[in-house]
Design an enzyme around this catalytic site. Structure first.
Site, PDB file in Angstrom:
ATOM      1  N   ASP A   1       0.266  -1.250   0.125  1.00 43.53           N
ATOM      2  CA  ASP A   1       0.035   0.081  -0.146  1.00 43.53           C
ATOM      3  C   ASP A   1       0.737   1.173  -0.122  1.00 43.53           C
ATOM      4  OD1 ASP A   1      -2.277   1.601   0.017  1.00 43.53           O
ATOM      5  OD2 ASP A   1      -2.100   1.458   2.541  1.00 43.53           O
TER       6      ASP A   1
ATOM      7  N   GLU B   1       2.553   4.886  -3.942  1.00 42.96           N
ATOM      8  CA  GLU B   1       2.478   6.004  -5.119  1.00 42.96           C
ATOM      9  C   GLU B   1       3.566   6.901  -6.006  1.00 42.96           C
ATOM     10  OE1 GLU B   1      -0.060   5.273  -2.742  1.00 42.96           O
ATOM     11  OE2 GLU B   1      -0.901   4.217  -4.059  1.00 42.96           O
TER      12      GLU B   1
ATOM     13  N   ASP C   1      -9.202   3.472  -2.291  1.00 35.90           N
ATOM     14  CA  ASP C   1     -10.899   3.647  -1.319  1.00 35.90           C
ATOM     15  C   ASP C   1     -11.682   4.738  -2.022  1.00 35.90           C
ATOM     16  OD1 ASP C   1      -8.411   3.085   0.469  1.00 35.90           O
ATOM     17  OD2 ASP C   1      -7.497   4.519   0.900  1.00 35.90           O
TER      18      ASP C   1
END
Ligand code: MIG
Length: 821
Positions: free
Chosen positions: A438, A441, A514
């Site tokens: 996770d 980015e 999300d």
């Protein structure tokens, strides 16, 4: 406009989110986040921003042309250009604002993709043209520009309108046909047929998103175009930030930081051919272990051992199949990767051993940020072994994420990827089966990422962060996957990621991050997953029920029944939200959820075969209707129904209170999965959408392999395989292997082709088998749908059929002949 409207409409939710955000990250982290902004600003002043600012200049005219091995080298007034013939269906154009073409390097593409190809070129009339048997590139010399023709001679628009450089890097405008339908572009919270607008090209954590928000976590700069029913693909292989605008007149405006325009064009004409060639170019996904295709249950987080045990026990007691439980960040000690919170999880190995004994696999989260803490071994060792990203002054870069200030491994360095291995070995020893990467980015709290000047190794080449931004997450999951493959070389390893760049399918699958528990989020989900599939990253799924917020019982049921037909099938929700397991919405929803999850498990032989097809040919598992007929305008625009593999068509209810809906049936004939009604294709039908019966259709001529429901993959050896026959003519495939090791790579698989032929009075089913694998079952059950059987012959021996059911005495039969009424 739309995102703002959405934002306002959900502003109370967002305030709630922000408040919860601070509560979740803690006040110290909220303060660090505030302090990061000015720090980042100072760094940028000191070390410079992204890109290499230029005086605006155009590429100019072609001054000289040289033939090289596999193409041409062109010298322009203010740039150099190479055209590479990659395959008969693929050309690569590079234009760089420099004196010499820089070395070719790409994380997206595989060197092995190039094939020796016969080609020729001509010069004359102010033009240069390059031809293969299936592609033509026409370059105009003054000013420099180019256009394409596909194998049929169809021109893809009028050509280049502008190619040059300015303070934003490369600026490129190419005029395509105004009738082109555009798809792909990675992860987009829009409808399937991409609307004419601007799309951001970057990887970014939106901290929750709504339909219309852009860009999101994944940057795959690949467009699939369909013009006049013929498909082509464009890969703009640059890892730096950019922007792409699809204009109503067919023009594509593109701008990207850096000196180089790089464009790989792939010709079809079938959409599936473009995807297959794109997979050859950027890499094929590998077969996951079979358990990954079962149902997964997650939340942020199941915070203690007792809660995890209770969730697991509920699945088994309630007889709801489930293969995996996910451990979100709270299992860690203060968010330190590769550690455990011993208060909440006093004996992780014991817990996981018990879960394993009960048939559950476990999936653990790992983030890229390593807490700055000299007493934390991963940090101390990482500093000592020099694995963390630095600023140009040689100081370690750090920024705030969950654990507080963090260092970040430079995953673009082979030695650092190696280093990553030893820490994963710990979690593998404790028993985690799969991993979840996770925040890659990469995300820094406060809507931020690394400063542009952070230094990367880039496989020994050296680069600033802005040059490789989109590939950070990809290289992280690459490191994770390579670590697992080194630790457990005999097994298939699986990791899934939030961020990705083109080619990431080689290492990982993904999920859509999300989203929210709203009907509009559900509505957009199939489109998001299909466009990911049309960008090569087909193995993906959404948080079932939605992440942010809480679904109503109806929304939960609809989402779950939709997701049975998605590649990745996992429920997940945000911290602080109500429980989101299938039994939290009362007995009716529980029963219906069980029924749908059981359907997923029944279909596993079919779904597994889809994954084999995807791994082999690049075809996505969720296919838009236009794969059936890319000239059909309705199909080109449809995204509330899709083909799940070759044989199933699903048309779920994606709106609140939906009692019935229209379904477009492609040409051919179809069976209603629930009623066995045989339906003519090429028409729109109306179907009721009760909660229990998601509209589902099977193509006539299908041999659908299904298995008995198990509570988890491998619960017991399959006693029988069932072939559900839907009379008609057609070919079906079944791929089988052990579902977990790599033995299939040395021939331990079995591939069966079922050829069904409809005759005047019945059907003939022939079975062709290849491969050495021997399944556990010793006979097959056969069920015929939609027609009554009068007589049956198996390899010409008469058989008894009861209620259209029969059992074969062995698995070795070759030919089944049925007379039907
Ligand atoms: O800042 O690990 O998208 O699935 O539950 C949030 C906590 C960090 C974001 C992921 C989400 C996960 C959450 N993570």
């Amino acid at each position: 406009m739309r995102p703002i409207v959405n934002r306002l409409r959900h502003s109370s939710q967002l305030i709630d989110y922000a408040y919860r955000g601070i509560r979740n990250v803690g006040f110290a982290n909220a303060a660090r986040t505030m302090l990061y902004k000015p720090r980042a600003w100072l760094w940028e002043r000191r070390f410079g921003g992204a890109g290499s600012p230029k005086h605006p200049v155009d590429a100019g005219d072609v001054v000289q042309v040289d033939e090289v091995d596999d193409g041409l080298m062109l010298w322009l007034d203010h740039a150099v250009c190479t055209v590479q013939v990659v395959t008969p269906h693929m050309l690569r154009i590079r234009v760089s604002a420099s004196d010499a073409m820089p070395e070719y390097f790409s994380y997206a593409t595989l060197p092995a993709a190039a094939q020796p190809t016969s080609w020729h070129w001509r010069e004359g009339d102010g033009q240069i043209s390059i031809h293969t048997d299936h592609a033509t590139l026409i370059i105009s010399k003054s000013p420099f520009g180019f256009k394409f023709k596909d194998g049929s001679g169809q021109a893809l628009g009028a050509g280049t309108e502008r190619l040059g450089w300015d303070q934003h890097g490369v600026v490129f405008s190419q005029k395509f046909d105004d009738g082109v339908w555009w798809y792909g572009l990675g992860e987009r919270a829009f409808h399937l047929a991409l609307e004419r607008r601007t799309y951001g090209l970057t990887t970014r954590d939106p901290e929750g998103y709504a339909p219309g928000d852009d860009p999101l976590y994944i940057n795959i700069p690949f467009l699939l175009g369909v013009q006049g029913g013929r498909a082509f693909g464009l890969l703009l292989d640059r890892m730096s930030d950019g922007e792409l605008t699809l204009r109503p007149d067919g023009r594509v405006d593109y701008q990207v930081l850096g000196d180089e325009l790089r464009l790989d064009i792939i010709f079809g004409p079938e959409p599936a051919q473009v995807l297959a060639r794109y997979a050859d170019l950027t890499g094929h996904a590998s077969l996951p272990p079979l358990w990954v295709l079962g149902y997964h249950q997650s939340r942020w987080s199941y915070e203690t051992e007792d809660i995890v045990r209770e969730i697991a026990a509920n699945f088994r007691q309630r007889r709801i199949p489930c293969d995996a439980i996910h451990f979100d960040i709270d299992y860690m000690d203060g968010f330190r990767c590769f550690t455990w919170n011993r208060k909440a999880f006093p004996d992780p190995a014991g817990l996981i051993a018990d879960l394993h004994a009960d048939g559950f696999k476990t999936v653990g989260m790992i983030d890229p940020g390593i807490k700055v803490d000299p007493n934390y071994d991963v940090c101390a060792n990482g500093v000592q072994e020099d694995v963390f990203c630095k600023l140009p002054d040689g100081k370690l870069f750090h920024g705030p994420v969950w654990p507080g200030e963090c260092y970040f491994p430079d995953f673009t360095h082979p030695r650092v990827r190696q280093w990553w291995q030893k820490w994963y070995a710990r979690l593998v020893d404790v028993g985690f089966d799969g991993f979840w990467n996770d925040m890659n980015e990469p995300t820094i709290f406060g809507h931020a990422t690394f400063p542009p000047a952070v230094q990367h190794d880039l496989e020994g080449r050296g680069a600033a962060h802005w040059q490789v931004h989109a590939a950070y997450g990809m290289q992280m999951v690459r490191a994770t996957r390579e670590a697992l493959d080194a630790i457990r070389p005999e097994q298939r390893n699986w990791v899934f990621t939030r961020s990705a760049y083109a080619g990431t399918q080689r290492y990982a699958s993904s999920w859509t991050g999300d989203n929210r528990s709203t009907w509009e989020d559900l509505r957009i989900t199939p489109a998001m997953l299909m466009n990911l599939g049309l960008s090569g990253l087909a193995f993906s799924g959404s948080d079932v029920g939605g992440f942010e917020g809480a679904p109503t019982p109806e929304l939960f049921v609809r989402w779950l029944s939709m997701a049975v037909f998605n590649p990745f099938f996992r429920t997940h929700t945000v911290k602080g939200s109500p429980w989101q397991e299938p039994w939290r919405y009362g007995p009716e929803v529980e029963a219906i959820s069980r029924q749908y999850i059981e359907l997923r498990y029944k279909l596993l032989p079919y779904i597994y075969t889809l994954f084999w097809q995807h791994a082999s040919y690049g075809a996505p598992m969720m296919r838009p209707l236009f794969f059936e007929d890319p000239t059909n305008e309705a199909f080109l625009a449809t995204d509330d129904q899709w083909l799940f593999g070759d044989h199933l068509l699903v048309a779920p209810a994606l709106e609140e209170n939906m009692a019935a809906r229209d379904v477009l049936l492609p040409a051919g004939e179809w069976y209603d999965f629930w009623t066995d009604e045989r339906l003519a294709g090429g028409q729109t039908i109306h179907r009721e959408t009760p909660w229990r019966m998601v509209p589902l259709f099977v193509r006539a001529g299908t041999t659908l392999p299904v298995t008995e429901v198990q509570q988890f993959v491998g619960e017991k050896p399959n006693a029988a395989l069932t072939l559900e026959l839907f009379p008609g003519s057609g070919v079906s495939w079944l791929y089988e292997d052990d579902g977990k090791t790599l033995a299939y790579r040395s021939g331990e698989f079995r591939l069966t082709r079922f050829q069904m032929t409809e005759t005047a009075d019945g059907i003939i089913l022939e079975r062709f088998v290849q491969g050495d694998f021997t399944p556990t079952y010793t006979n097959m059950r056969i069920i015929v749908h939609g027609h009554a059987i009068t007589t049956a012959f198996l390899d010409e021996a008469p058989m008894n059929m009861l209620n259209n059911h029969m059992q074969t005495p062995a698995t070795s039969w070759r030919r089944l002949r049925l007379k039907i009424r």
